[in-house]
Design an enzyme around this catalytic site. Structure first.
Site, PDB file in Angstrom:
ATOM      1  N   ASP A  27       0.880  -1.159   0.000  1.00  0.00           N
ATOM      2  CA  ASP A  27       0.000   0.000   0.000  1.00  0.00           C
ATOM      3  C   ASP A  27       0.925   1.219   0.000  1.00  0.00           C
ATOM      4  O   ASP A  27       2.099   1.095   0.369  1.00  0.00           O
ATOM      5  CB  ASP A  27      -0.859  -0.074   1.272  1.00  0.00           C
ATOM      6  CG  ASP A  27      -1.524   1.231   1.607  1.00  0.00           C
ATOM      7  OD1 ASP A  27      -2.186   1.792   0.721  1.00  0.00           O
ATOM      8  OD2 ASP A  27      -1.381   1.701   2.755  1.00  0.00           O
ATOM      9  N   ASP A  29       0.173   5.181   0.901  1.00  0.00           N
ATOM     10  CA  ASP A  29       0.131   6.146   1.997  1.00  0.00           C
ATOM     11  C   ASP A  29       0.088   5.420   3.342  1.00  0.00           C
ATOM     12  O   ASP A  29      -0.725   4.522   3.550  1.00  0.00           O
ATOM     13  CB  ASP A  29      -1.082   7.083   1.858  1.00  0.00           C
ATOM     14  CG  ASP A  29      -0.875   8.365   2.633  1.00  0.00           C
ATOM     15  OD1 ASP A  29      -0.036   9.179   2.214  1.00  0.00           O
ATOM     16  OD2 ASP A  29      -1.518   8.531   3.688  1.00  0.00           O
TER      17      ASP A  29
HETATM   18  N1  PLP Z   1      -7.494   8.574  -1.408  1.00  0.00           N
HETATM   19  C1  PLP Z   1      -7.019   9.798  -1.114  1.00  0.00           C
HETATM   20  C2  PLP Z   1      -7.681  10.984  -1.704  1.00  0.00           C
HETATM   21  C3  PLP Z   1      -5.924   9.942  -0.260  1.00  0.00           C
HETATM   22  O1  PLP Z   1      -5.460  11.168   0.028  1.00  0.00           O
HETATM   23  C4  PLP Z   1      -5.324   8.780   0.289  1.00  0.00           C
HETATM   24  C5  PLP Z   1      -4.183   8.872   1.178  1.00  0.00           C
HETATM   25  O2  PLP Z   1      -3.481   9.871   1.257  1.00  0.00           O
HETATM   26  C6  PLP Z   1      -5.839   7.534  -0.053  1.00  0.00           C
HETATM   27  C7  PLP Z   1      -6.923   7.466  -0.897  1.00  0.00           C
HETATM   28  C8  PLP Z   1      -5.283   6.253   0.498  1.00  0.00           C
HETATM   29  O3  PLP Z   1      -4.144   5.868  -0.199  1.00  0.00           O
HETATM   30  P1  PLP Z   1      -3.451   4.466   0.118  1.00  0.00           P
HETATM   31  O4  PLP Z   1      -4.358   3.387  -0.378  1.00  0.00           O
HETATM   32  O5  PLP Z   1      -2.157   4.549  -0.639  1.00  0.00           O
HETATM   33  O6  PLP Z   1      -3.247   4.428   1.592  1.00  0.00           O
HETATM   34 CA    CA Z   2      -2.689   3.321   3.376  1.00  0.00          CA
END
Ligand code: PLP
Ligand code: CA
Length: 304
Positions: A27, A29
């Site tokens: 993943d 973030d």
């Molecule tokens: N969608 C948006 C708009 C976000 O800002 C984030 C995280 O910053 C995510 C989804 C989640 O991302 P990930 O699946 O990489 O954790």
């Molecule tokens: Ca995440």
């Protein structure tokens, strides 16, 4: 080490686990970066895994950027060896779903951002172009496009009443598909603030239309199928590393992958134990097999 145990592992235990896998799915973030800040050691970890012959993939529910823009972000944050083909976002996979699975014959009405619009254009999926003129008359006079055959909802900082109204009008036609990029309820921002996620906007459209969206992003298996169809992955030889129990860890469980929670993001070890100790069998799929403090712990695993 036995499975679904929420096992906190380090050093040689991490090494043993990684030696048993061919593919590592990260993943983004909360695992690789937090917003614009790289997780210390993450670029080295990616390089190390690739040197070990692993296939590495990045799988994000963040639909705001097209793939090419993720490549730029990886470079900006110090990664030297991440290819566009290894990046799977909910925007890219939504476009792939509409083109390859739904084989959509018509246009998509998009509630979303540039990431979604660009991926749909790249995939050759026609969209309703936003009217540039300010709407005239009452809010009930907006034009509807008779060619719309799907509504796709993602993160949209310009979400408003008219978009909601249009989406629920299109969805009155039961033949019109209803997709959501991802179900994420909110995301952390700097300074302890949060921002609503795509899931919050999708919930509004679901209520207004009395319909349920098909989710493309994690925890739905479609993103894994998308990767597997291009790279021929065996779930049993794949590890999913994530920071959110309700999306990443459930995704891994849904797809038959071993799962690892890293504590650099949203979910805590206490929450993981809470799910493990719960009597509700459905919550067991939120329990990770393994837990690490940070993916930087992979580095010492290879030093020992
Ligand atoms: N969608 C948006 C708009 C976000 O800002 C984030 C995280 O910053 C995510 C989804 C989640 O991302 P990930 O699946 O990489 O954790
Ligand atoms: Ca995440």
């Amino acid at each position: 080490v036995s499975s679904r145990g929420c096992h906190k592992i380090r050093g040689s235990q991490i090494r043993e686990l990684l030696d048993s896998k061919l593919n590592v799915l990260f993943d983004c973030d909360g695992v690789i970066w937090n917003g614009e800040t790289v997780v210390a050691g993450a670029p080295e970890v990616v390089t190390l895994l690739k040197q070990q012959g692993k296939k590495v993939f990045f799988i994000t529910n963040n639909c705001t950027r097209p793939r090419a823009s993720y490549v730029t972000k990886f470079i900006r944050l110090g990664f030297t060896d991440v290819a566009e083909e290894e990046i799977f976002s909910s925007a890219y996979c939504s476009a792939a779903y509409l083109r390859d699975v739904a084989k959509l014959q018509g246009k998509v009405y998009v509630i979303g951002c540039q990431g979604v619009v660009k991926e749909l254009r790249e995939a050759g999926v026609p969209i309703v172009e936003e009217d540039t003129d300010a709407p005239t008359g009452t809010i009930y006079d907006y034009p509807l496009d008779p060619d719309v055959k799907a509504v796709l909802v993602g993160y949209d900082e310009k979400f408003d009443f008219i978009k909601l109204a249009k989406a629920c009008c299109y969805l009155q036609n039961t033949e019109c598909l209803f997709l959501a990029t991802d179900p994420d309820p909110w995301h952390p921002l700097r300074g302890g603030r949060i921002t609503p996620g795509s899931g919050s906007l999708t919930a509004a459209v679901e209520t207004a239309s009395s319909r349920k969206a098909t989710v493309i992003g994690k925890p739905s298996c479609f993103m894994f199928e998308c990767i597997a169809s291009q790279f021929n992955l065996d779930p049993g030889q794949s590890l999913m590393v994530g920071d959110r129990l309700e999306t990443d860890i459930l995704f891994g469980a849904n797809c038959g992958l071993d799962t690892m929670l890293t504590l650099t993001g949203v979910s805590t070890l206490e929450e993981a134990h809470g799910y493990k100790d719960s009597d509700d069998p459905e919550r067991k799929d939120f329990v990770p097999d393994y837990v690490v403090e940070t993916i930087a712990d992979f580095i010492e695993a290879y030093e020992e």
